[in-house]
Scaffold this motif. Structure first.
Motif, PDB file in Angstrom:
ATOM      1  N   VAL A   1       0.834  -1.204   0.000  1.00 22.04           N
ATOM      2  CA  VAL A   1       0.000   0.000   0.000  1.00 22.04           C
ATOM      3  C   VAL A   1       0.871   1.257   0.000  1.00 22.04           C
ATOM      4  N   ASN A   2       0.402   2.258  -0.739  1.00 19.82           N
ATOM      5  CA  ASN A   2       1.069   3.566  -0.821  1.00 19.82           C
ATOM      6  C   ASN A   2       2.420   3.519  -1.521  1.00 19.82           C
ATOM      7  N   ASP A   3       2.653   2.451  -2.267  1.00 18.12           N
ATOM      8  CA  ASP A   3       3.888   2.362  -3.041  1.00 18.12           C
ATOM      9  C   ASP A   3       3.590   1.725  -4.379  1.00 18.12           C
ATOM     10  N   PHE A   4       4.178   2.262  -5.446  1.00 13.63           N
ATOM     11  CA  PHE A   4       4.030   1.637  -6.749  1.00 13.63           C
ATOM     12  C   PHE A   4       5.242   1.980  -7.608  1.00 13.63           C
ATOM     13  N   GLN A   5       5.488   1.155  -8.609  1.00 16.04           N
ATOM     14  CA  GLN A   5       6.665   1.303  -9.461  1.00 16.04           C
ATOM     15  C   GLN A   5       6.262   1.206 -10.927  1.00 16.04           C
ATOM     16  N   LYS A   6       7.004   1.885 -11.774  1.00 14.00           N
ATOM     17  CA  LYS A   6       6.759   1.789 -13.209  1.00 14.00           C
ATOM     18  C   LYS A   6       7.201   0.428 -13.721  1.00 14.00           C
ATOM     19  N   GLY A   7       6.420  -0.072 -14.666  1.00 13.69           N
ATOM     20  CA  GLY A   7       6.803  -1.274 -15.384  1.00 13.69           C
ATOM     21  C   GLY A   7       7.511  -0.903 -16.668  1.00 13.69           C
ATOM     22  N   ASP A   8       7.364  -1.740 -17.679  1.00 13.58           N
ATOM     23  CA  ASP A   8       8.086  -1.534 -18.926  1.00 13.58           C
ATOM     24  C   ASP A   8       7.456  -0.498 -19.849  1.00 13.58           C
TER      25      ASP A   8
ATOM     26  N   GLU B   1       4.556   4.949 -19.657  1.00 18.34           N
ATOM     27  CA  GLU B   1       4.258   6.275 -20.220  1.00 18.34           C
ATOM     28  C   GLU B   1       2.810   6.386 -20.667  1.00 18.34           C
ATOM     29  N   GLY B   2       2.142   7.459 -20.212  1.00 19.09           N
ATOM     30  CA  GLY B   2       0.745   7.673 -20.580  1.00 19.09           C
ATOM     31  C   GLY B   2      -0.241   7.032 -19.620  1.00 19.09           C
ATOM     32  N   TYR B   3       0.267   6.430 -18.552  1.00 17.80           N
ATOM     33  CA  TYR B   3      -0.578   5.786 -17.541  1.00 17.80           C
ATOM     34  C   TYR B   3      -0.231   6.328 -16.158  1.00 17.80           C
ATOM     35  N   SER B   4      -1.204   6.230 -15.231  1.00 15.57           N
ATOM     36  CA  SER B   4      -0.912   6.536 -13.833  1.00 15.57           C
ATOM     37  C   SER B   4      -1.733   5.606 -12.946  1.00 15.57           C
ATOM     38  N   VAL B   5      -1.252   5.406 -11.719  1.00 17.18           N
ATOM     39  CA  VAL B   5      -1.927   4.513 -10.776  1.00 17.18           C
ATOM     40  C   VAL B   5      -1.904   5.131  -9.390  1.00 17.18           C
ATOM     41  N   SER B   6      -2.681   4.527  -8.488  1.00 19.59           N
ATOM     42  CA  SER B   6      -2.610   4.858  -7.063  1.00 19.59           C
ATOM     43  C   SER B   6      -2.845   3.574  -6.285  1.00 19.59           C
ATOM     44  N   ARG B   7      -2.351   3.539  -5.053  1.00 15.47           N
ATOM     45  CA  ARG B   7      -2.581   2.361  -4.211  1.00 15.47           C
ATOM     46  C   ARG B   7      -2.824   2.859  -2.784  1.00 15.47           C
ATOM     47  N   GLU B   8      -3.994   3.418  -2.589  1.00 17.34           N
ATOM     48  CA  GLU B   8      -4.345   3.977  -1.277  1.00 17.34           C
ATOM     49  C   GLU B   8      -4.879   2.910  -0.333  1.00 17.34           C
ATOM     50  N   LYS B   9      -5.408   1.832  -0.894  1.00 18.20           N
ATOM     51  CA  LYS B   9      -5.920   0.727  -0.090  1.00 18.20           C
ATOM     52  C   LYS B   9      -5.341  -0.577  -0.609  1.00 18.20           C
ATOM     53  N   LYS B  10      -5.199  -1.532   0.267  1.00 17.25           N
ATOM     54  CA  LYS B  10      -4.632  -2.823  -0.137  1.00 17.25           C
ATOM     55  C   LYS B  10      -5.482  -3.481  -1.216  1.00 17.25           C
ATOM     56  N   GLU B  11      -6.808  -3.276  -1.138  1.00 19.60           N
ATOM     57  CA  GLU B  11      -7.721  -3.993  -2.023  1.00 19.60           C
ATOM     58  C   GLU B  11      -7.821  -3.386  -3.421  1.00 19.60           C
ATOM     59  N   SER B  12      -7.354  -2.158  -3.585  1.00 13.18           N
ATOM     60  CA  SER B  12      -7.690  -1.417  -4.796  1.00 13.18           C
ATOM     61  C   SER B  12      -6.448  -0.873  -5.502  1.00 13.18           C
ATOM     62  N   PHE B  13      -6.429  -0.974  -6.834  1.00 10.24           N
ATOM     63  CA  PHE B  13      -5.271  -0.505  -7.616  1.00 10.24           C
ATOM     64  C   PHE B  13      -5.796   0.040  -8.952  1.00 10.24           C
ATOM     65  N   PRO B  14      -6.413   1.212  -8.957  1.00 12.32           N
ATOM     66  CA  PRO B  14      -6.982   1.743 -10.198  1.00 12.32           C
ATOM     67  C   PRO B  14      -5.901   2.240 -11.167  1.00 12.32           C
ATOM     68  N   LEU B  15      -6.178   2.078 -12.444  1.00 11.49           N
ATOM     69  CA  LEU B  15      -5.281   2.528 -13.508  1.00 11.49           C
ATOM     70  C   LEU B  15      -5.954   3.631 -14.309  1.00 11.49           C
TER      71      LEU B  15
END
Lengths: 112, 117
Positions: free
Chosen positions: B52-59, B62-76
């Motif tokens: 939670v509260n941490d995320f990293q770029k993949g390959d 570019e042109g995408y963003s994410v958030s991880r405010e809750k363990k259950e949820s990872f919107p793109l």
């Protein structure tokens, strides 16, 4: 050499046939290996993990050859329901350390 | 039943518009991932989050963003900067995050198909 390479197929086989899929990977440090199955327009589903000693699950047998960096999946007594694309998955190195690398898949079509 | 839920199943984007794809899991998995699949291609990693509260770029972040405010949820969010957004987007989760030498298998939601209007 591509990170994970598979024969795209399609493999067209009759019901009851035995079919083998091969996969090669480029990263000799990889430790995790999986086979996934993906039906047309659906999500991939884990079929089986691949262990060093080889492993079997019913009609499915997976083998790993670390020296040759080669993984195989054998399906015995093919069923119509086995028709799908089979994805070879390996962990590798890259900007995102240790991320899973998915092959493009081998398509299998089992005919009556 | 435990699983990963993606919504919507189909999404259309207009020029210059940002759209958000939802991914929720009730498997109590620490790690979550977003992939993109184009026809005849393998899955490509967009973003991942190991905690939670941490995320990293993949390959192909570019042109995408994410958030991880809750363990259950990872919107793109697919932003207007992503010029070729038409693809099949897959969310996945695993018990633990990416390790250099060993990984847990990942389990997938049933995907969102995004097209441009």
């Amino acid at each position: 050499r591509k990170e994970v390479e598979q024969d795209p197929g399609p493999f067209n086989v009759p019901e009851g046939a035995t079919v083998a899929f091969n996969c090669t990977y480029s990263n000799s440090a990889s430790q995790s290996f999986f086979w996934y199955r993906q039906d047309c327009r659906k999500e991939p589903k884990l079929l089986m993990s691949v262990y060093s000693s080889g492993n079997e699950d019913g009609r499915f047998t997976a083998q790993l050859n670390r020296a040759s960096q080669y993984i195989s999946l054998l399906i015995r007594d093919s069923k119509l329901s086995d028709s799908a694309t089979y994805l070879c998955v390996v962990n590798g190195h890259g900007g995102s350390q240790g991320n899973l690398i998915f092959g493009k898949g081998t398509k299998l079509s089992v005919k009556p | 039943d435990g699983g990963i839920t993606q919504s919507p199943k189909y999404l259309f984007r207009k020029e210059g518009q940002n759209v958000t794809l939802s991914c929720e899991q009730n498997l109590n998995h620490d790690a979550m991932y977003w992939y993109r699949q184009d026809p005849g291609q393998g899955l490509r990693l967009i973003y991942y989050s190991q905690i939670v509260n941490d995320f990293q770029k993949g390959d192909i972040a570019e042109g995408y963003s994410v958030s991880r405010e809750k363990k259950e949820s990872f919107p793109l969010t697919v932003t207007s900067a992503q010029k070729n957004p038409t693809a099949f987007y897959l969310c996945a989760s695993s018990v633990q995050g990416l390790l250099r030498y060993s990984n847990q298998p990942q389990h997938f939601g049933d995907g969102t198909r995004l097209s441009i209007l």
